[in-house]
Design a protein around this motif. Structure first.
Motif, mmCIF file in Angstrom:
data_model
loop_
_atom_site.group_PDB
_atom_site.id
_atom_site.type_symbol
_atom_site.label_atom_id
_atom_site.label_comp_id
_atom_site.label_asym_id
_atom_site.label_seq_id
_atom_site.Cartn_x
_atom_site.Cartn_y
_atom_site.Cartn_z
ATOM 1 N N SER A 82 27.927 36.190 32.495
ATOM 2 C CA SER A 82 29.134 36.253 31.683
ATOM 3 C C SER A 82 29.091 35.241 30.543
ATOM 4 N N ARG A 113 26.981 39.258 46.416
ATOM 5 C CA ARG A 113 28.266 39.320 45.713
ATOM 6 C C ARG A 113 28.091 39.060 44.223
ATOM 7 N N ARG A 114 27.277 38.068 43.895
ATOM 8 C CA ARG A 114 27.016 37.779 42.483
ATOM 9 C C ARG A 114 26.276 38.940 41.828
ATOM 10 N N GLU A 116 26.473 42.075 42.613
ATOM 11 C CA GLU A 116 27.439 43.152 42.396
ATOM 12 C C GLU A 116 28.226 42.934 41.107
ATOM 13 N N SER A 117 28.679 41.715 40.880
ATOM 14 C CA SER A 117 29.479 41.444 39.686
ATOM 15 C C SER A 117 28.663 41.592 38.413
ATOM 16 N N ALA A 120 27.962 45.337 37.852
ATOM 17 C CA ALA A 120 29.168 46.008 37.378
ATOM 18 C C ALA A 120 29.397 45.727 35.902
ATOM 19 N N ALA A 121 29.178 44.475 35.482
ATOM 20 C CA ALA A 121 29.362 44.127 34.075
ATOM 21 C C ALA A 121 28.354 44.855 33.196
#
Length: 215
Positions: A82, A113-114, A116-117, A120-121
């Motif tokens: 990000s 989990r990281r 996945e984020s 997704a981004a």
């Protein structure tokens, strides 16, 4: 991955010197260039890394023009996704326009989990081209031996990757974990796993982006 690539290949470690993983990887040092990049070589791979401390991706100096007509360039990006994608700089532009992205995650609940984020981004930006442009390399035991809860920590994006052919299992090597990359040979099992990551034909001037997302 770079050692398995056709000649010539170039790796740019685009992070602060304090987080470098390639400082001891070259077998021959080629010196510091005026642009702020230190060059080294390992077999047919040109390694370039910065020597300064930076607070963000926008501080990374522009790469050196090498003059190679057909060269695969791998960007080893050590910034959080990000932070990188929200920045207006040459590195962010190169990442957005890369022909292929390799995400590295640990086979842990926080690691998935990281992952996945980040998936997704990137999926939101790249839409249905996600499967063709992204490979996920997961460090740890074979998937069938992942600890309970690891795979379930991911969502739809992780499930999509795990069900396709853009998922590569990379074994953890204890000695490599302790000493890091240096001039000694890379373990065969790690090289074999890296060989399963598709490397484009250098004649097409393609560029890879590699991101490290393991805690």
């Amino acid at each position: 991955m770079a050692l398995n690539a056709p000649n010539p290949v170039r790796v740019l470690e685009c992070c602060s010197a304090t987080t470098s993983g390639l400082a001891s990887a070259a077998t021959a040092e080629l010196g510091l260039k005026a642009s702020g990049w230190r060059q080294g070589r390992r077999d047919h791979v040109l390694i370039e890394r910065t020597i300064d401390m930076f607070t963000g991706p926008s501080d990374i100096p522009a790469p050196i023009m090498t003059g190679e007509e057909h060269q695969l360039t791998i960007l080893d990006i050590g910034w959080e996704a990000s932070q990188l994608l929200g920045t207006d700089c040459w590195l962010a532009d190169a990442a957005r326009g890369a022909d292929h992205v390799v995400l590295v995650a640990a086979a842990t609940i926080p690691g998935v989990r990281r992952l996945e984020s980040v998936l997704a981004a990137l999926g939101h930006r790249q839409s249905d081209r996600l499967g063709d442009q992204i490979t996920v390399a997961v460090l740890g035991p074979r998937r069938k031996k992942w600890p309970k809860g690891v795979e379930q920590a991911g969502g739809a994006a992780v499930r999509h990757v795990l069900s396709g052919d853009r998922f590569v299992e990379v074994p953890l090597d204890r000695d490599l974990q302790i000493r890091g990359l240096d001039t000694r040979p890379i373990p065969t099992a790690v090289l074999t796993a890296a060989a399963r990551i598709s490397v484009p034909d250098t004649h097409s001037h393609e560029q890879y982006r590699s991101e490290r997302h393991h805690p």
